[in-house]
Design a protein around this motif. Sequence first.
Motif, PDB file in Angstrom:
ATOM      1  N   LEU A 340     -19.731 -13.734 -39.705  1.00 32.57           N
ATOM      2  CA  LEU A 340     -18.458 -13.185 -40.168  1.00 32.57           C
ATOM      3  C   LEU A 340     -17.329 -13.341 -39.151  1.00 32.57           C
ATOM      4  CD1 LEU A 340     -17.015 -11.606 -42.411  1.00 32.57           C
ATOM      5  CD2 LEU A 340     -17.806  -9.488 -41.341  1.00 32.57           C
ATOM      6  N   LEU A 341     -16.218 -13.952 -39.617  1.00 32.90           N
ATOM      7  CA  LEU A 341     -14.993 -14.057 -38.823  1.00 32.90           C
ATOM      8  C   LEU A 341     -13.786 -13.475 -39.542  1.00 32.90           C
ATOM      9  CD1 LEU A 341     -15.335 -17.681 -37.363  1.00 32.90           C
ATOM     10  CD2 LEU A 341     -15.775 -15.521 -36.166  1.00 32.90           C
ATOM     11  N   VAL A 372     -12.764  -9.861 -33.365  1.00 30.72           N
ATOM     12  CA  VAL A 372     -12.689 -11.318 -33.372  1.00 30.72           C
ATOM     13  C   VAL A 372     -11.349 -11.764 -32.793  1.00 30.72           C
ATOM     14  CG1 VAL A 372     -12.566 -13.391 -34.820  1.00 30.72           C
ATOM     15  CG2 VAL A 372     -14.279 -11.635 -35.298  1.00 30.72           C
ATOM     16  N   ASP A 373     -11.403 -12.557 -31.735  1.00 30.91           N
ATOM     17  CA  ASP A 373     -10.228 -13.184 -31.128  1.00 30.91           C
ATOM     18  C   ASP A 373     -10.149 -14.596 -31.696  1.00 30.91           C
ATOM     19  OD1 ASP A 373      -8.300 -14.366 -29.531  1.00 30.91           O
ATOM     20  OD2 ASP A 373      -9.474 -14.285 -27.681  1.00 30.91           O
ATOM     21  N   LEU A 374      -9.250 -14.802 -32.671  1.00 34.73           N
ATOM     22  CA  LEU A 374      -9.144 -16.071 -33.390  1.00 34.73           C
ATOM     23  C   LEU A 374      -7.792 -16.697 -33.113  1.00 34.73           C
ATOM     24  CD1 LEU A 374     -10.285 -16.759 -37.024  1.00 34.73           C
ATOM     25  CD2 LEU A 374      -8.015 -17.490 -36.281  1.00 34.73           C
ATOM     26  N   ARG A 375      -7.795 -17.946 -32.671  1.00 28.31           N
ATOM     27  CA  ARG A 375      -6.574 -18.674 -32.342  1.00 28.31           C
ATOM     28  C   ARG A 375      -6.573 -20.025 -33.037  1.00 28.31           C
ATOM     29  NH1 ARG A 375      -6.652 -19.859 -26.328  1.00 28.31           N
ATOM     30  NH2 ARG A 375      -4.401 -20.114 -26.577  1.00 28.31           N
ATOM     31  N   GLU A 393      -6.667 -26.472 -34.581  1.00 30.54           N
ATOM     32  CA  GLU A 393      -8.078 -26.130 -34.755  1.00 30.54           C
ATOM     33  C   GLU A 393      -8.300 -24.643 -34.509  1.00 30.54           C
ATOM     34  OE1 GLU A 393     -12.575 -27.073 -33.057  1.00 30.54           O
ATOM     35  OE2 GLU A 393     -10.829 -27.731 -31.911  1.00 30.54           O
ATOM     36  N   ILE A 394      -9.132 -24.027 -35.334  1.00 29.65           N
ATOM     37  CA  ILE A 394      -9.530 -22.640 -35.116  1.00 29.65           C
ATOM     38  C   ILE A 394     -10.553 -22.586 -33.988  1.00 29.65           C
ATOM     39  CG2 ILE A 394     -10.682 -20.620 -36.092  1.00 29.65           C
ATOM     40  CD1 ILE A 394      -9.739 -21.488 -38.839  1.00 29.65           C
ATOM     41  N   VAL A 395     -10.264 -21.778 -32.970  1.00 27.99           N
ATOM     42  CA  VAL A 395     -11.236 -21.478 -31.922  1.00 27.99           C
ATOM     43  C   VAL A 395     -11.371 -19.961 -31.853  1.00 27.99           C
ATOM     44  CG1 VAL A 395     -10.784 -23.586 -30.593  1.00 27.99           C
ATOM     45  CG2 VAL A 395      -9.475 -21.506 -30.093  1.00 27.99           C
TER      46      VAL A 395
END
Length: 547
Positions: A340-341, A372-375, A393-395
Amino acid sequence: MQDTQTQSMSSAYGYPLLVKQLLHTPMVQTPDQEIVYRGQVRMTYATLRERIARLANGLAGLGARLGTTVGVMDWDSHRYLECYFAVPMMGAVLQTVNVRLSPAEIAYTINHAGAEILLVHTDFLPVVEAIKDQLETVRTFIYIDEPGSSAAAHTIAFATEYEAMLAASATSYDFPDFDENTRATTFYTTGTTGLPKGVYFSHRQLVLHTITGMAALASPMSGQRVHNGDVYMPLTPMFHVHAWGMPYIATVMGLKQVYPGRYVPDQLVRLLRDERVTFSHCVSTILHMLLSCPEARSTDLSKWKVIIGGGALPQGLARAALERGIDVFAGYGMSETCPLLTLAQLPPGAEQLDPDEQVRLRCKTGRAVPLVDLRIVDENMQGLAHDGKAVGEIVVRAPWLTQGYLKNPEASEQLWTGGYLHTQDIANIDASGSVQISDRIKDVIKSGGEWVSSLEVENLISQFPGVAEVAVIGIKDDKWGERPVALIVLKEGIMVGADEIRQHLMTFATAGKISKYAVPQEIKFVESLQKTSVGKINKKWLREQFA
């Protein structure tokens, strides 16, 4: 400098985050809640606790110990749920074997994981019979009998049968404490290139994923949520990313759980109806399959909430589900992320929005769940603006991401380049933090010097009446570099021409919503689309076949 670390009394309990801790609440608060298998087996949570202990005793008697890998080949069942708990609670490692891989790939994953004990459902006897001489680490086989099934001829030397082993074992087991970073599970990605890669998760990661999943799913005001009155049935295989972690969440919450066995559309719909299932999760192809089956036509689905993951939720499918009263919304994650993100839950006040806007929000990739740290980043790992336009891009970082690929340091380093896990998904993020994936890096089409999002074109085609499924792939072109090709499955009895689809897309190109290069000049109508072992459309295979 003053020491700011907390001090613990010698008698204080450190409470490691172990899978066994997930059982405390339901066993006290909901011991009589039901767990159902195929409508034929019914038991309570109190019985589940006893069977978990029996399974641990049986496995221990066969030599399972701290660090032993136990592989499972079964359909979605109460037995699998017991393995989710008993095996890691012993300090052993649960390998959820992907039974939809080829026999050679199944043998590879069992050997690579080092499984010593293998539980085999009767339906998979032919597979194991074919590969048994290739299995290098398995020393003990346990047979899972299924009443009503006929066992194929075989020469496998089974040590015992599952139910017989449990019946002969004690109903209590002293599950020990150990380091919460101990590996609990291993399973293998279903990528379309190379051999499957092993991902692994610790007790700590599973517990934190469970807690966060509960928090995220309980947060909306009304829809797109899970509460303690729900009835849960997975429609994502239990061998795949712990069925997205939902069996752990459902167990902690003490929900009624329904396990369907092998996926047979009409049987699934009957279970939904008869057991009053209210919450499930699946890939879009499974939802399409269920909505199309005869049993669903006369079944009330208006109490059903469904997360769609494993790929984009097409707006056409979302509308079809909403018309049946299904509270459908997207979720996002990967095998490597536990998974899960993000979740595409509607914000407060969304009921006042235009229906088309509500559909759009439900089909977005969604907003990151807590922790969640989503960039989104460029090729130099530089962060990009959250303006809904910048694409990168998602990292991600989160406390439950796999820390690498099993026995594959080179791929592990690539996965974690720059200290963030790389998803290979291309997306934008708007000012509210809502993510919209536009494509996989490997699926983006470059035509006429412009990037074409295959997902965006698929979404628009899915909205055309009569379209059941669609895949858009890039085919090499001497003039344009690549050109998009649309492969379309029509609904039964529907006749649609390529020119009608093309004209439908041209209206969006004229309005400036997509590039004219995104309109496929070649549109093929096919009977079906090739799927991966977990039900995703296999674009690599399609590109090879239609090149």
